[in-house]
Design an enzyme around this catalytic site. Sequence first.
Site, PDB file in Angstrom:
ATOM      1  CB  CYS A   2      35.219  26.812  43.795  1.00  0.00           C
ATOM      2  SG  CYS A   2      35.328  26.884  41.992  1.00  0.00           S
ATOM      3  CG  LEU A  51      31.527  31.191  40.379  1.00  0.00           C
ATOM      4  CD1 LEU A  51      30.023  31.261  40.117  1.00  0.00           C
ATOM      5  CD2 LEU A  51      31.958  32.387  41.223  1.00  0.00           C
ATOM      6  N   GLY A  82      39.395  29.662  44.062  1.00  0.00           N
ATOM      7  CA  GLY A  82      40.176  30.878  43.876  1.00  0.00           C
ATOM      8  C   GLY A  82      40.630  31.037  42.447  1.00  0.00           C
ATOM      9  N   GLY A 382      38.585  47.706  44.855  1.00  0.00           N
ATOM     10  CA  GLY A 382      39.775  48.438  45.296  1.00  0.00           C
ATOM     11  C   GLY A 382      40.252  48.155  46.698  1.00  0.00           C
TER      12      GLY A 382
END
Length: 628
Positions: A2, A51, A82, A382
Amino acid sequence: MCGITGWVDFTRDLTDEYPLVHAMTETLTARGPDAGGVWLDGHVALGHRRLAVIDVEHGTQPMRTPERGPGDLPRAVISYGGEIYNFRELRAELALLGHRFTTRSDTEVALRAYLEWGAGFVHRLNGMYALAIWDTARDELLLVRDRLGVKPLYYHPTADGVLFGSEPKAILAHPLARAGAGAEELCDALLFLRTPGRVPFRGMRELKPGHLLRVRRDGLSEERYWALESRPHTDDLPTTVATVRDLLDDIVPRQMVADVPLVSLLSGGLDSSTVTALAQRARAADGGRLTTFSVDFTGHTENFRADPIRPTPDGPYALEVARHVGSDHHAIVLDRARLLDPAVRRTVLGAWDLPFNFADLDVSLYLLFAAVREHATVALSGEGADEIFGGYLWFSDPDARRADTFPWLKLGAHRGLDPRSLFHPWFVDGIDLGEYEADLYRTALAEVPRLDGESAQDRRTRELGYLTLTRWLPILLDKKDRMGMASGLEGRVPFCDHRLVEYVFNVPWEMKTFSGQEKALLREAATGLLPESVRRRKKAAYPSIQDPAYDRALITGLTTAAGDAGAPLSHCLDGAAVRRLTGRTATGSLSEFERILVESTVRLDEWLRTYQVELDTGALGAAWPRTA
């Protein structure tokens, strides 16, 4: 993931400002392509682009509490971006305390955690987040950013409040914010580091990682709620290895929670391979199979040329890991034309909003993410392992360790990446770049937490670790966030879990490198997960195209910036230095560092043009204006 934005003005009624706040919100559509919303009341406006990742059908934002506050308004309203990875545990705890939930979203958990614990709720969160909470009872806006700064959050103080947004473009959509820069902002743009809080737009700030900002009638106050701390490490090597593995065994499955397709990025290096192997184990436990993606270039593996930072190509190792763990692997193969596509490069600059760049690595990462987004909404990667386990050359290189500046700047300058080298000395001296860099370095060193009884060597290693985590890692996290969110792809970074960072930060260097190889501690913790060839593989940087024609095409942007009298940087660039680099491309390829130098200079010129940045010529003093 978002995007969030908003405006607080304690002297104005914002209820009629929907068109303006909506315009701010819509600048973040790429971050949240699934839905949007605006909430207005009195002197506050919150915007959100969603999102949908968890509880796709619900979790609409800005989210309001059913409890009422003054004036029969919602007690609190949140705009949040988040993921909170421990939201299920927090939800259960809050339910026992009497809270009732109407969604399965982590957004509602964050909101109710605030109602229960106030601003102290931040200490209970495990995740990556940027959030805004308007408290009607306190008449206060609270902005919060996660501990490592995985998710971005910017703000612009005004005379009577604040503007904020996940990206600068949301703030710049408001007429109270102007795109301006002076000497300090140009220094920030030229140096390859991120100073917490600083942004190359005058008047704009970045909320620092691990900080919260309170916005009240009497002003703004920023508070730190988390920082790295130095503690004696008392665990022996076997216990340390086991602890790292236990943490990763918990972190990776925790970060796989999603109600949408999730994949893993797999380069064939130690870091992404470890994440992928653990993710495939978790997926297999549920009877599934993980999908993995890597990036490659046409003819890259067949014609690979080794260099000091890329001793081996990624492709064969990525395939070996995929076969070993049983993932469904896809290589996204790019060519020179796609990397040079002007439309793609404009999109990359627009995603950044800032004059930072990593040459072709930015563009290829964006194209990789755009391809991955056709298959998934969330991707594991990673980032963070080199920073916490000491994977970079500057941790061991004697010159870098002795450098009286940020060690990567020292190494880069030795290899052709000196931001001063393409500019006239009068310009570099005029903006006082050397002293600015020195002052940033002194400030950063003063922050490093000390440990009584440390030797000078251990103290220097701790300094290098702190500088890397706080001034280098943010660049990589920004890159991953911007390039992913430009396509609506959420990137998750398990190595940036604060519990792992806190633990490994205090592990002695001798233990981190006990076998004599970089990241020995992580390699040992990955025992049984990976093929030995991959577990022992020497670190290789993210792949870069090896094509002289790419560099010849690239150099035209630099010559244009230097030769066009209307270009913002034309009179600042040293024509002789530009010609020397142009000559290099006529006989071969640029080095990795020379390429970044060229692209970063061109990016700065394009940024000044595209965002119509108003340069404060008075603040630039002797550096501007002047003829070469």
